[in-house]
Enzyme design. Structure first.
Site, PDB file in Angstrom:
ATOM      1  N   CYS A   1       0.831  -1.208   0.000  1.00 43.84           N
ATOM      2  CA  CYS A   1       0.000   0.000   0.000  1.00 43.84           C
ATOM      3  C   CYS A   1       0.869   1.262   0.000  1.00 43.84           C
ATOM      4  CB  CYS A   1      -0.917  -0.039   1.218  1.00 43.84           C
ATOM      5  SG  CYS A   1      -1.812   1.484   1.558  1.00 43.84           S
TER       6      CYS A   1
ATOM      7  N   CYS B   1      -0.033   3.911   2.606  1.00 44.17           N
ATOM      8  CA  CYS B   1       0.351   3.431   3.947  1.00 44.17           C
ATOM      9  C   CYS B   1       1.814   3.777   4.217  1.00 44.17           C
ATOM     10  CB  CYS B   1       0.162   1.921   4.063  1.00 44.17           C
ATOM     11  SG  CYS B   1      -1.535   1.353   3.848  1.00 44.17           S
TER      12      CYS B   1
END
Length: 106
Positions: free
Chosen positions: A31, A34
């Site tokens: 991600c 993230c």
């Protein structure tokens, strides 16, 4: 205080039984957003030491708790107080916005 890693098995002790509020960042290695907020959360963890614990849970290595909470998109940050989820924020944001949100909720 650096962020802590929580797992399905440590979640109850690290998050639900915590005396202080705990922000759990649900993330995954693949991600991009993230990874963008990771360094900011580390800094915020140091700046707000004693007021909030910031924890990270890898949703690929731990599937039980994210499933119970209903994590469908990441990064998802959920703030727990007294063992209960009280606020959540979905998506990446600048450090100042993340810190402001956390401070307004703790």
């Amino acid at each position: 205080m650096p962020t802590i890693a929580v797992t399905d098995s440590s979640f109850e002790d690290d998050v639900l039984k915590s005396e202080t509020p705990v922000l759990v960042d649900f993330w995954a290695d693949w991600c991009g957003p993230c990874k963008m907020i990771g360094p900011a959360l580390e800094e915020i963890s140091d700046e707000l030491e004693g007021k909030v614990t910031i924890a990270k849970m890898d949703i690929m290595a731990n599937t039980d708790i994210p499933g119970q909470i209903g994590v469908k998109s990441i990064p998802l940050m959920v703030l727990f107080k007294g063992g209960q989820p009280v606020a959540q924020k979905l998506g990446a944001a600048p450090k100042s916005a993340l810190k402001g949100w956390i401070e307004s909720e703790i």
